[in-house]
Design a protein around this motif. Structure first.
Motif, PDB file in Angstrom:
ATOM      1  N   LYS A   1       0.935  23.566  32.685  1.00  0.00           N
ATOM      2  CA  LYS A   1       0.333  24.482  31.692  1.00  0.00           C
ATOM      3  C   LYS A   1      -0.469  25.778  32.524  1.00  0.00           C
ATOM      4  CE  LYS A   1      -4.193  23.370  32.460  1.00  0.00           C
ATOM      5  NZ  LYS A   1      -5.144  24.293  33.153  1.00  0.00           N
ATOM      6  N   ILE A   2      -0.578  26.706  31.829  1.00  0.00           N
ATOM      7  CA  ILE A   2      -1.732  27.606  32.384  1.00  0.00           C
ATOM      8  C   ILE A   2      -2.591  27.848  31.147  1.00  0.00           C
ATOM      9  CG2 ILE A   2      -0.105  29.108  33.790  1.00  0.00           C
ATOM     10  CD1 ILE A   2       0.462  31.035  31.428  1.00  0.00           C
ATOM     11  N   ASN A   3      -3.679  28.546  31.457  1.00  0.00           N
ATOM     12  CA  ASN A   3      -4.742  29.030  30.468  1.00  0.00           C
ATOM     13  C   ASN A   3      -4.569  30.207  30.174  1.00  0.00           C
ATOM     14  OD1 ASN A   3      -6.278  26.529  32.054  1.00  0.00           O
ATOM     15  ND2 ASN A   3      -6.607  26.240  30.035  1.00  0.00           N
ATOM     16  N   LEU A   4      -4.431  30.560  28.995  1.00  0.00           N
ATOM     17  CA  LEU A   4      -4.342  32.022  28.545  1.00  0.00           C
ATOM     18  C   LEU A   4      -5.751  32.436  28.626  1.00  0.00           C
ATOM     19  CD1 LEU A   4      -1.273  31.960  26.054  1.00  0.00           C
ATOM     20  CD2 LEU A   4      -1.250  32.869  28.435  1.00  0.00           C
ATOM     21  N   GLY A   5      -6.756  31.423  27.886  1.00  0.00           N
ATOM     22  CA  GLY A   5      -8.030  32.049  27.999  1.00  0.00           C
ATOM     23  C   GLY A   5      -8.857  30.629  28.079  1.00  0.00           C
ATOM     24  N   LEU A   6      -9.874  30.692  28.951  1.00  0.00           N
ATOM     25  CA  LEU A   6     -10.777  29.431  29.254  1.00  0.00           C
ATOM     26  C   LEU A   6     -12.292  29.821  29.089  1.00  0.00           C
ATOM     27  CD1 LEU A   6     -10.132  26.961  32.256  1.00  0.00           C
ATOM     28  CD2 LEU A   6     -12.210  27.346  31.188  1.00  0.00           C
ATOM     29  N   ASP A   7     -12.994  29.199  28.094  1.00  0.00           N
ATOM     30  CA  ASP A   7     -14.431  29.293  28.071  1.00  0.00           C
ATOM     31  C   ASP A   7     -15.082  27.990  28.140  1.00  0.00           C
ATOM     32  OD1 ASP A   7     -16.639  30.755  27.671  1.00  0.00           O
ATOM     33  OD2 ASP A   7     -16.661  31.138  25.525  1.00  0.00           O
ATOM     34  N   VAL A   8     -16.234  27.991  28.705  1.00  0.00           N
ATOM     35  CA  VAL A   8     -17.144  27.077  28.881  1.00  0.00           C
ATOM     36  C   VAL A   8     -18.236  27.166  28.114  1.00  0.00           C
ATOM     37  CG1 VAL A   8     -18.229  25.424  30.222  1.00  0.00           C
ATOM     38  CG2 VAL A   8     -16.158  26.229  31.105  1.00  0.00           C
ATOM     39  N   LEU A   9     -18.391  26.523  26.855  1.00  0.00           N
ATOM     40  CA  LEU A   9     -19.725  26.657  25.961  1.00  0.00           C
ATOM     41  C   LEU A   9     -20.890  26.452  26.655  1.00  0.00           C
ATOM     42  CD1 LEU A   9     -17.830  26.069  22.420  1.00  0.00           C
ATOM     43  CD2 LEU A   9     -18.045  28.222  23.832  1.00  0.00           C
ATOM     44  N   ARG A  10     -20.829  25.235  27.165  1.00  0.00           N
ATOM     45  CA  ARG A  10     -21.987  24.546  27.698  1.00  0.00           C
ATOM     46  C   ARG A  10     -21.909  23.283  28.321  1.00  0.00           C
ATOM     47  NH1 ARG A  10     -24.887  20.285  24.455  1.00  0.00           N
ATOM     48  NH2 ARG A  10     -23.198  19.649  22.975  1.00  0.00           N
ATOM     49  N   ARG A  11     -22.863  22.946  29.344  1.00  0.00           N
ATOM     50  CA  ARG A  11     -22.781  21.801  30.083  1.00  0.00           C
ATOM     51  C   ARG A  11     -23.658  20.785  29.102  1.00  0.00           C
ATOM     52  NH1 ARG A  11     -25.432  18.698  34.059  1.00  0.00           N
ATOM     53  NH2 ARG A  11     -23.843  17.794  35.492  1.00  0.00           N
ATOM     54  N   ARG A  12     -22.691  19.660  28.649  1.00  0.00           N
ATOM     55  CA  ARG A  12     -23.715  18.645  27.924  1.00  0.00           C
ATOM     56  C   ARG A  12     -24.644  17.868  28.770  1.00  0.00           C
ATOM     57  NH1 ARG A  12     -18.679  16.000  24.301  1.00  0.00           N
ATOM     58  NH2 ARG A  12     -19.088  14.398  25.892  1.00  0.00           N
ATOM     59  N   GLU A  13     -25.568  16.910  28.127  1.00  0.00           N
ATOM     60  CA  GLU A  13     -26.508  16.109  28.817  1.00  0.00           C
ATOM     61  C   GLU A  13     -25.883  15.058  29.695  1.00  0.00           C
ATOM     62  OE1 GLU A  13     -29.636  16.043  26.020  1.00  0.00           O
ATOM     63  OE2 GLU A  13     -29.628  18.073  26.623  1.00  0.00           O
ATOM     64  N   ASP A  14     -24.496  14.801  29.177  1.00  0.00           N
ATOM     65  CA  ASP A  14     -23.968  13.636  29.939  1.00  0.00           C
ATOM     66  C   ASP A  14     -23.026  14.122  30.939  1.00  0.00           C
ATOM     67  OD1 ASP A  14     -21.768  14.837  28.522  1.00  0.00           O
ATOM     68  OD2 ASP A  14     -21.284  13.049  27.238  1.00  0.00           O
ATOM     69  N   GLY A  15     -23.089  15.348  31.203  1.00  0.00           N
ATOM     70  CA  GLY A  15     -22.380  15.967  32.454  1.00  0.00           C
ATOM     71  C   GLY A  15     -21.111  16.720  31.985  1.00  0.00           C
ATOM     72  N   TYR A  16     -20.490  16.160  30.933  1.00  0.00           N
ATOM     73  CA  TYR A  16     -19.321  16.882  30.368  1.00  0.00           C
ATOM     74  C   TYR A  16     -19.412  18.164  29.938  1.00  0.00           C
ATOM     75  CZ  TYR A  16     -16.762  12.491  30.285  1.00  0.00           C
ATOM     76  OH  TYR A  16     -15.996  11.284  30.666  1.00  0.00           O
ATOM     77  N   HIS A  17     -18.307  18.957  30.208  1.00  0.00           N
ATOM     78  CA  HIS A  17     -18.348  20.467  29.845  1.00  0.00           C
ATOM     79  C   HIS A  17     -17.753  20.776  28.446  1.00  0.00           C
ATOM     80  CE1 HIS A  17     -19.629  21.051  34.034  1.00  0.00           C
ATOM     81  NE2 HIS A  17     -20.244  22.180  33.664  1.00  0.00           N
TER      82      HIS A  17
END
Ligand code: ATP
Length: 292
Positions: free
Chosen positions: A11-27
């Motif tokens: 796969k490729i990412n045509l768009g990739l945004d990270v909204l926030r880092r959660r408290e458990d460390g996951y994004h």
């Protein structure tokens, strides 16, 4: 049936945004995923219980229980409650540690392939639930095509495929750890976010030019900043007439989208001449079913 062969698409990412880092460390992510016509080939042969063997034609990835293929096989059989084994041959074509979900797509192909080979009758959704335990991109890889991926990657929505185009995909000679990139991303203070909703609208309108104009990947703030060769390849692709050029996933792979084949070919040649990428592909989007 004792043997089954399956292609595992990158796969490729045509768009990739990270909204926030959660408290458990996951994004929490918001990404547009797209399969491309580059694939590994996996052959599965039924084996007695406790035989889990993998033969790989690449020295860059493990051939023991650390390989996601064997992890997926073990997890699938454990979930199904069967005593089975498998011998797998993996022909690796997808660049490794490249932002193209190489490991995830192999795991996805393993879940789908062994589900069929052993007639386990898990639904696609059930396979995705098993897959997400091994990696956030695996549910998408099970589905393939064009999709919006949200949550940590487990919330998926199919999207209209982009109009067919010519892709140059270049992987510079660097290995990038996805973990490192996310750990070094300042997710909660990103100033620029790609307009993913705008991209979805452009896809619905089959407007490739608009879609390309909106492409963005927040992970470039880490990987591209530290590796100027990524900027160099993107700039060259644009100079050569790419409608858009972007880093995929956590990188370092860069892709350029071209509407004219000749320009894509010239760009491919130029990257080769300037020795900017060790692995280089001239390819396209892949949106049809996976023939076995
Ligand atoms: P993503 O885009 O999902 O972040 P990636 O392209 O950056 O993935 P992979 O190619 O999946 O990264 O490889 C990351 C690491 O996973 C490798 O360094 C390798 O040790 C390990 N790995 C385990 N199984 C596989 C596999 N089947 N194919 C590739 N890598 C694997």
């Amino acid at each position: 049936m004792d043997t089954l062969t399956r292609k595992a698409y990158a796969k490729i990412n045509l768009g990739l945004d990270v909204l926030r880092r959660r408290e458990d460390g996951y994004h929490e992510v918001k990404m547009i995923m797209q399969t491309v016509d580059i694939y590994d080939v996996l052959t599965f042969v039924k084996a007695p219980a406790d035989v889990f063997r993998l033969s790989v034609d690449s020295a860059q990835i493990p051939d023991d229980d650390n390989n996601l293929v064997l992890k997926a096989a073990r997890l699938l059989f454990a979930t199904a409650g069967i005593d089975a084994g498998v011998e797998v041959t993996l022909q690796k074509n997808i660049p490794v540690a490249a932002g193209m979900a190489g490991g995830s797509t192999d795991a996805a192909a393993t879940l789908i392939g062994l589900n069929a080979l052993y007639d386990l009758r898990f639904t696609t959704e059930q396979l995705q639930e098993i897959g997400v335990k091994l990696g956030a991109d695996i549910p998408y890889c099970i589905m393939g095509g064009t999709a919006l991926s949200q949550g940590i990657g487990e919330i998926l929505r199919p999207l209209p495929a982009p109009p067919q185009a010519h892709l140059v995909i270049a992987k510079p000679d660097l290995m990038i750890s996805t973990k490192y990139v996310y750990e070094n991303l300042h997710a909660n203070s990103l100033k620029v976010h790609p307009n993913i909703d705008g991209m979805i609208e452009a896809l619905s309108n089959r407007d490739l030019i608009k879609m390309c104009s909106l492409m963005g990947n927040v992970l470039e703030t880490v990987t591209e900043k530290e590796n100027p060769i990524i900027t160099q390849i993107k700039d060259l692709m644009k100079e050569q007439g790419a409608t858009g050029a972007l880093m995929s996933g956590s990188g370092p792979t860069v892709f350029g989208i071209f509407t004219e084949e000749e320009k894509a070919r010239n760009c491919f040649q130029k990257i080769q001449e300037e020795n900017l990428a060790k692995q280089l592909f001239l390819t396209g989007f892949h949106n049809t079913d996976n023939p076995t």
